[in-house]
Scaffold this motif. Structure first.
Motif, short mmCIF file in Angstrom:
data_model
loop_
_atom_site.label_atom_id
_atom_site.label_comp_id
_atom_site.label_asym_id
_atom_site.label_seq_id
_atom_site.Cartn_x
_atom_site.Cartn_y
_atom_site.Cartn_z
N THR A 91 0.82 -1.21 0.00
CA THR A 91 0.00 0.00 0.00
C THR A 91 0.85 1.26 0.00
O THR A 91 0.59 2.21 -0.75
CB THR A 91 -0.92 0.01 1.24
OG1 THR A 91 -1.75 -1.13 1.21
CG2 THR A 91 -1.77 1.27 1.27
N LEU A 92 1.89 1.29 0.83
CA LEU A 92 2.68 2.51 1.02
C LEU A 92 3.49 2.90 -0.21
O LEU A 92 4.08 3.99 -0.23
CB LEU A 92 3.60 2.35 2.22
CG LEU A 92 2.91 2.36 3.59
CD1 LEU A 92 3.94 2.23 4.71
CD2 LEU A 92 2.08 3.63 3.79
N SER A 93 3.49 2.06 -1.24
CA SER A 93 4.16 2.45 -2.48
C SER A 93 3.55 3.71 -3.09
O SER A 93 4.17 4.34 -3.96
CB SER A 93 4.11 1.31 -3.50
OG SER A 93 4.92 0.23 -3.09
N PHE A 94 2.34 4.09 -2.63
CA PHE A 94 1.75 5.30 -3.17
C PHE A 94 2.59 6.53 -2.84
O PHE A 94 2.51 7.55 -3.54
CB PHE A 94 0.31 5.48 -2.65
CG PHE A 94 0.18 6.18 -1.33
CD1 PHE A 94 0.10 7.56 -1.26
CD2 PHE A 94 0.15 5.46 -0.14
CE1 PHE A 94 -0.03 8.22 -0.04
CE2 PHE A 94 0.03 6.09 1.07
CZ PHE A 94 -0.06 7.48 1.13
N ILE A 95 3.43 6.43 -1.80
CA ILE A 95 4.25 7.59 -1.42
C ILE A 95 5.34 7.86 -2.46
O ILE A 95 5.42 8.97 -3.00
CB ILE A 95 4.83 7.38 0.00
CG1 ILE A 95 3.71 7.28 1.01
CG2 ILE A 95 5.78 8.52 0.36
CD1 ILE A 95 4.15 6.89 2.41
N PRO A 96 6.21 6.87 -2.78
CA PRO A 96 7.16 7.14 -3.87
C PRO A 96 6.50 7.23 -5.24
O PRO A 96 7.04 7.87 -6.15
CB PRO A 96 8.13 5.95 -3.79
CG PRO A 96 7.35 4.87 -3.11
CD PRO A 96 6.46 5.57 -2.14
N THR A 97 5.31 6.60 -5.40
CA THR A 97 4.57 6.77 -6.64
C THR A 97 4.18 8.23 -6.83
O THR A 97 4.17 8.75 -7.96
CB THR A 97 3.30 5.88 -6.64
OG1 THR A 97 3.70 4.50 -6.64
CG2 THR A 97 2.44 6.13 -7.86
N LEU A 98 3.88 8.91 -5.74
CA LEU A 98 3.65 10.36 -5.78
C LEU A 98 4.88 11.06 -6.36
O LEU A 98 4.76 12.04 -7.10
CB LEU A 98 3.32 10.88 -4.39
CG LEU A 98 3.24 12.40 -4.22
CD1 LEU A 98 2.16 13.00 -5.11
CD2 LEU A 98 2.98 12.76 -2.76
N GLY A 99 6.07 10.54 -6.02
CA GLY A 99 7.29 11.10 -6.59
C GLY A 99 7.30 11.01 -8.10
O GLY A 99 7.73 11.94 -8.79
N THR A 100 6.83 9.89 -8.64
CA THR A 100 6.74 9.74 -10.10
C THR A 100 5.77 10.76 -10.68
O THR A 100 6.02 11.35 -11.74
CB THR A 100 6.28 8.31 -10.46
OG1 THR A 100 7.17 7.36 -9.87
CG2 THR A 100 6.26 8.11 -11.97
N MET A 101 4.65 10.98 -10.00
CA MET A 101 3.68 11.98 -10.47
C MET A 101 4.27 13.39 -10.41
O MET A 101 3.99 14.23 -11.27
CB MET A 101 2.40 11.90 -9.64
CG MET A 101 1.58 10.66 -9.92
SD MET A 101 -0.14 10.74 -9.30
CE MET A 101 0.13 10.52 -7.54
N ILE A 102 5.11 13.67 -9.41
CA ILE A 102 5.74 14.99 -9.31
C ILE A 102 6.69 15.19 -10.49
O ILE A 102 6.75 16.29 -11.08
CB ILE A 102 6.48 15.13 -7.97
CG1 ILE A 102 5.48 15.16 -6.81
CG2 ILE A 102 7.32 16.41 -7.95
CD1 ILE A 102 6.12 15.11 -5.43
N LEU A 103 7.45 14.16 -10.84
CA LEU A 103 8.31 14.26 -12.03
C LEU A 103 7.46 14.56 -13.26
O LEU A 103 7.85 15.38 -14.11
CB LEU A 103 9.08 12.96 -12.23
CG LEU A 103 10.22 12.68 -11.23
CD1 LEU A 103 10.77 11.27 -11.45
CD2 LEU A 103 11.34 13.70 -11.39
N GLY A 104 6.30 13.91 -13.38
CA GLY A 104 5.41 14.20 -14.49
C GLY A 104 4.86 15.61 -14.44
O GLY A 104 4.73 16.27 -15.48
N LEU A 105 4.55 16.09 -13.25
CA LEU A 105 4.06 17.46 -13.08
C LEU A 105 5.09 18.47 -13.58
O LEU A 105 4.75 19.42 -14.31
CB LEU A 105 3.76 17.70 -11.60
CG LEU A 105 3.42 19.13 -11.18
CD1 LEU A 105 2.13 19.61 -11.84
CD2 LEU A 105 3.30 19.22 -9.65
N ILE A 106 6.34 18.26 -13.22
CA ILE A 106 7.41 19.16 -13.67
C ILE A 106 7.56 19.09 -15.19
O ILE A 106 7.67 20.13 -15.87
CB ILE A 106 8.73 18.80 -12.97
CG1 ILE A 106 8.61 19.08 -11.47
CG2 ILE A 106 9.90 19.56 -13.57
CD1 ILE A 106 9.74 18.50 -10.62
#
Length: 396
Positions: free
Chosen positions: A231-246
């Motif tokens: 479940t907690l993989s959503f935390i570093p997965t958020l990191g992937t989304m941040i890279l996409g945001l940038i």
């Protein structure tokens, strides 16, 4: 002088093409190249295709492993356009936040629903693509209104904190009960030394799920996830989304296509160097299944490269017509996701009933999955194509 609302940004074709490419990879699981490789054990071609359509056992990466990070990355890429579009329609931030929370909940619930099909009760699980995105999306939305510096800082803090969380969790002792993990002490993919903090089902995220998932009603107590997902993989997965945001902000604001492509490629190179160094030194391995910080950076590098390639070919070189099929799929990605997750068995059984019980033996038993999977893919694409022509787009 009359005030005009902000211009709504135009849709970037390369983003739809990239999304369509990713969804096609996911939908193509029905071709089951691993079965063909087993039927032709001497074929290096089918062995290669089977590897690229399978998840690696633990450390490393295949093409199939890049589906989820690409889909996640593209959520971030799309956010600056979504915010600008809503601002152009004079939506307040409170209205945007209401939509964000609603979207997050729908993604989480849809993920749970799709994982519960054919189950005798609701299967509360949060490691699939949709729930992982849903859990982190509100934070991503909040970062969408912050400066790029804050976004990069947030990425660094998230990955560092997550890495420390794993590093301080104790390693298995001499009396550790490996049966509780579905793993063994001598599993060939177990890591040693400091990297052992990221081994399968003996890590901090596994321990969290042993508590968290058993808070829900279940057919039996949760002990471990067979694939090692958490479940907690959503935390570093958020990191992937941040890279996409940038990346999305760069794409939206760029006035020089050539410079933008160079920025994408340079960023990818930097992410590769950092992640591979972390992996080689044993500080942090590249493991997709638990989305290690090194995996966030490594897969993020591939996402920047894919986006750079599609942007250059489709938008800079104006070769959009080459990728019509990808655009059809990519512009209706949620529908494609649901179709791929629900219709394969129904389509296959329908062909067997209405065409032939053995329709998939057209080219022999060795290519059985290629025929049945190809028929499923064609019908799924036809549904998406009709939706595209009728301008029916499923949005959340």
């Amino acid at each position: 002088m009359k005030d005009f609302p902000p211009a709504v940004p135009q849709r970037v074709s390369s983003v739809d093409v990239y999304r369509g490419f990713v969804m096609l990879l996911m939908m193509a699981e029905v071709l089951r190249f691993s079965q063909i490789a087993e039927a032709f054990p001497d074929s290096s071609f089918w062995a290669f295709m089977s590897f690229q359509q399978s998840h690696v056992s633990w450390v490393g990466c295949s093409l199939h492993d890049l589906i989820q990070p690409s889909f996640t990355f593209l959520v971030g890429v799309a956010l600056p356009y979504s915010i600008a579009s809503r601002a152009g329609r004079q939506q307040s931030q409170s209205v945007m936040w209401a939509h964000t929370i609603r979207r997050s909940l729908i993604l989480i619930l849809l993920g749970i629903f799709l994982r519960s099909i054919h189950k005798t009760q609701t299967n509360f699980t949060f490691e699939d693509t949709l729930t992982q995105i849903g859990l982190g999306y509100p934070i991503l939305f909040a970062l969408g209104f912050r400066s790029e510096r804050i976004q990069w800082t947030s990425l660094g803090v998230i990955l560092l904190a997550y890495g420390i969380f794993f590093a301080v969790y104790p390693l298995p002792g001499p009396y550790f009960d490996w049966a509780e993990t579905g793993n063994t002490a001598d599993w060939e993919y177990n890591l040693s030394g400091f990297a052992a903090h990221w081994n399968k089902n003996t890590n901090a995220a596994w321990a969290f799920d042993r508590w968290f998932l058993n808070l829900f009603s279940r057919e039996s107590s949760f002990h471990f996830n067979g694939g090692g997902y958490s479940t907690l993989s959503f935390i570093p997965t958020l990191g992937t989304m941040i890279l996409g945001l940038i990346a999305g902000q760069w794409l939206k604001n760029s006035s020089s296509p050539g410079l933008l492509v160079r920025c994408f490629v340079t960023t990818a190179a930097i992410l590769f160097v950092i992640s591979v160094t972390l992996n080689i030194t044993g500080i942090n391995p590249v493991v997709k299944r638990i989305w290690t910080p090194a995996w966030t950076l490594f897969s993020g590098g591939w996402c920047f490269l894919f986006l750079a390639a599609f942007y250059f070919i489709v938008d800079v070189r104006q070769n959009k017509s080459w990728f019509k099929a990808f655009i059809v799929i990519g512009s209706n990605s949620i529908a494609a996701y649901v179709l791929a997750d629900t219709l394969a068995g129904f389509i296959d059984s329908s062909f067997r009933i209405h065409i032939s019980q053995q329709y998939d033996l057209l080219f022999g038993e060795g290519y059985l999955s290629l025929v049945s999977g190809g028929m499923i893919l064609l019908l799924e694409f036809y549904i998406l194509y009709r939706m595209y022509k009728l301008k029916i787009f499923i949005k959340i």
